[in-house]
Design a protein around this motif. Structure first.
Motif, PDB file in Angstrom:
ATOM      1  N   HIS A 111       0.790  -1.225   0.000  1.00  0.00           N
ATOM      2  CA  HIS A 111       0.000   0.000   0.000  1.00  0.00           C
ATOM      3  C   HIS A 111       0.825   1.280   0.000  1.00  0.00           C
ATOM      4  O   HIS A 111       0.277   2.359  -0.201  1.00  0.00           O
ATOM      5  CB  HIS A 111      -0.962  -0.025   1.190  1.00  0.00           C
ATOM      6  CG  HIS A 111      -1.647  -1.337   1.313  1.00  0.00           C
ATOM      7  ND1 HIS A 111      -2.562  -1.772   0.379  1.00  0.00           N
ATOM      8  CD2 HIS A 111      -1.513  -2.340   2.217  1.00  0.00           C
ATOM      9  CE1 HIS A 111      -2.980  -2.978   0.722  1.00  0.00           C
ATOM     10  NE2 HIS A 111      -2.353  -3.349   1.827  1.00  0.00           N
ATOM     11  N   HIS A 170      -9.703  -5.312  -1.041  1.00  0.00           N
ATOM     12  CA  HIS A 170     -10.725  -4.348  -1.440  1.00  0.00           C
ATOM     13  C   HIS A 170     -11.951  -4.381  -0.529  1.00  0.00           C
ATOM     14  O   HIS A 170     -12.806  -3.504  -0.609  1.00  0.00           O
ATOM     15  CB  HIS A 170     -11.118  -4.577  -2.895  1.00  0.00           C
ATOM     16  CG  HIS A 170      -9.927  -4.567  -3.798  1.00  0.00           C
ATOM     17  ND1 HIS A 170      -9.225  -3.421  -4.107  1.00  0.00           N
ATOM     18  CD2 HIS A 170      -9.270  -5.586  -4.417  1.00  0.00           C
ATOM     19  CE1 HIS A 170      -8.205  -3.734  -4.894  1.00  0.00           C
ATOM     20  NE2 HIS A 170      -8.209  -5.027  -5.092  1.00  0.00           N
ATOM     21  N   GLN A 171     -12.022  -5.375   0.350  1.00  0.00           N
ATOM     22  CA  GLN A 171     -13.113  -5.471   1.324  1.00  0.00           C
ATOM     23  C   GLN A 171     -12.666  -5.077   2.727  1.00  0.00           C
ATOM     24  O   GLN A 171     -13.441  -5.174   3.655  1.00  0.00           O
ATOM     25  CB  GLN A 171     -13.657  -6.909   1.375  1.00  0.00           C
ATOM     26  CG  GLN A 171     -14.385  -7.333   0.132  1.00  0.00           C
ATOM     27  CD  GLN A 171     -14.879  -8.760   0.239  1.00  0.00           C
ATOM     28  OE1 GLN A 171     -14.366  -9.563   1.003  1.00  0.00           O
ATOM     29  NE2 GLN A 171     -15.895  -9.079  -0.544  1.00  0.00           N
ATOM     30  N   GLU A 220     -10.034   1.057   4.287  1.00  0.00           N
ATOM     31  CA  GLU A 220      -9.854   1.913   3.102  1.00  0.00           C
ATOM     32  C   GLU A 220      -8.383   2.013   2.679  1.00  0.00           C
ATOM     33  O   GLU A 220      -8.072   1.981   1.485  1.00  0.00           O
ATOM     34  CB  GLU A 220     -10.426   3.309   3.386  1.00  0.00           C
ATOM     35  CG  GLU A 220     -10.359   4.251   2.209  1.00  0.00           C
ATOM     36  CD  GLU A 220     -11.337   3.915   1.089  1.00  0.00           C
ATOM     37  OE1 GLU A 220     -11.005   4.219  -0.068  1.00  0.00           O
ATOM     38  OE2 GLU A 220     -12.401   3.358   1.367  1.00  0.00           O
ATOM     39  N   ARG A 252      -6.151  -0.081   2.709  1.00  0.00           N
ATOM     40  CA  ARG A 252      -5.673  -1.295   2.034  1.00  0.00           C
ATOM     41  C   ARG A 252      -6.210  -1.426   0.607  1.00  0.00           C
ATOM     42  O   ARG A 252      -5.803  -2.325  -0.130  1.00  0.00           O
ATOM     43  CB  ARG A 252      -6.080  -2.544   2.823  1.00  0.00           C
ATOM     44  CG  ARG A 252      -5.429  -2.632   4.179  1.00  0.00           C
ATOM     45  CD  ARG A 252      -5.760  -3.962   4.842  1.00  0.00           C
ATOM     46  NE  ARG A 252      -5.499  -3.944   6.253  1.00  0.00           N
ATOM     47  CZ  ARG A 252      -4.315  -4.201   6.813  1.00  0.00           C
ATOM     48  NH1 ARG A 252      -3.291  -4.504   6.058  1.00  0.00           N
ATOM     49  NH2 ARG A 252      -4.178  -4.165   8.115  1.00  0.00           N
ATOM     50  N   HIS A 253      -7.107  -0.581   0.190  1.00  0.00           N
ATOM     51  CA  HIS A 253      -7.726  -0.707  -1.123  1.00  0.00           C
ATOM     52  C   HIS A 253      -6.771  -0.369  -2.265  1.00  0.00           C
ATOM     53  O   HIS A 253      -6.988  -0.803  -3.395  1.00  0.00           O
ATOM     54  CB  HIS A 253      -8.969   0.174  -1.225  1.00  0.00           C
ATOM     55  CG  HIS A 253     -10.068  -0.244  -0.317  1.00  0.00           C
ATOM     56  ND1 HIS A 253     -11.297   0.358  -0.333  1.00  0.00           N
ATOM     57  CD2 HIS A 253     -10.143  -1.205   0.658  1.00  0.00           C
ATOM     58  CE1 HIS A 253     -12.082  -0.198   0.581  1.00  0.00           C
ATOM     59  NE2 HIS A 253     -11.391  -1.141   1.193  1.00  0.00           N
ATOM     60  N   THR A 254      -5.769   0.417  -1.994  1.00  0.00           N
ATOM     61  CA  THR A 254      -4.845   0.847  -3.038  1.00  0.00           C
ATOM     62  C   THR A 254      -3.564   0.028  -2.979  1.00  0.00           C
ATOM     63  O   THR A 254      -2.955  -0.112  -1.922  1.00  0.00           O
ATOM     64  CB  THR A 254      -4.499   2.338  -2.885  1.00  0.00           C
ATOM     65  OG1 THR A 254      -5.704   3.092  -2.984  1.00  0.00           O
ATOM     66  CG2 THR A 254      -3.523   2.792  -3.955  1.00  0.00           C
TER      67      THR A 254
END
Length: 147
Positions: free
Chosen positions: A80, A105-106, A109, A111-113
């Protein structure tokens, strides 16, 4: 014989005991054994390396150039934010498949990128430890198509 390097990032040495509700009870040694067994069946040599240190992983990526055919990489938290690891991947000619045990992705936030995804061949996440095996199967498929 094709060669694959499997890299594991920070805290993955704690698999089996670390947050089992997220990561399960399978240990890092179990994962490496599963990969090595399936790779051997396919005639692929494997090497494994885990580090909690960003620079050590950068060194391993750089040293893999022209020595391995593919890298399977779970960079864990470095996914990340590590521009150094991203740049190391971009600098080599070895295709990298980014893997994650959980579905990043779940999760939270932040960790989404993935800063690695744009320079990786692909990303597999959310399949548990089978994420590693899915990456290996993709490599086996690609190697068989190249013959």
């Amino acid at each position: 014989m094709p060669r694959i390097l499997v890299l594991h990032g920070p805290n993955l040495n704690l698999l089996g005991t670390r947050e089992p509700e997220i990561y399960g009870s399978t240990t890092l040694d179990d994962i490496n054994e599963m990969i090595a067994e399936r790779a051997a069946e396919a005639g692929i040599e494997t090497a494994f390396y885990q580090s909690n240190h960003e620079g050590d992983l950068v060194d391993a990526i750089q040293q893999a150039n022209h020595k391995f055919d593919f890298i399977i990489f779970n960079a864990a938290a470095f996914t990340h934010y590590s521009i150094a690891i991203r740049d190391a991947i971009a600098a080599i000619d070895v295709p990298v498949i980014e893997v994650h045990i959980s579905n990043i992705h779940q999760r939270e936030e932040f960790r989404h990128t993935s800063v690695l995804a744009p320079v990786a061949m692909g990303q597999i996440c959310g399949l548990g430890v089978e994420s590693y095996l899915a990456a290996l199967e993709a490599i086996i498929y690609k190697l068989n198509r190249a013959e």
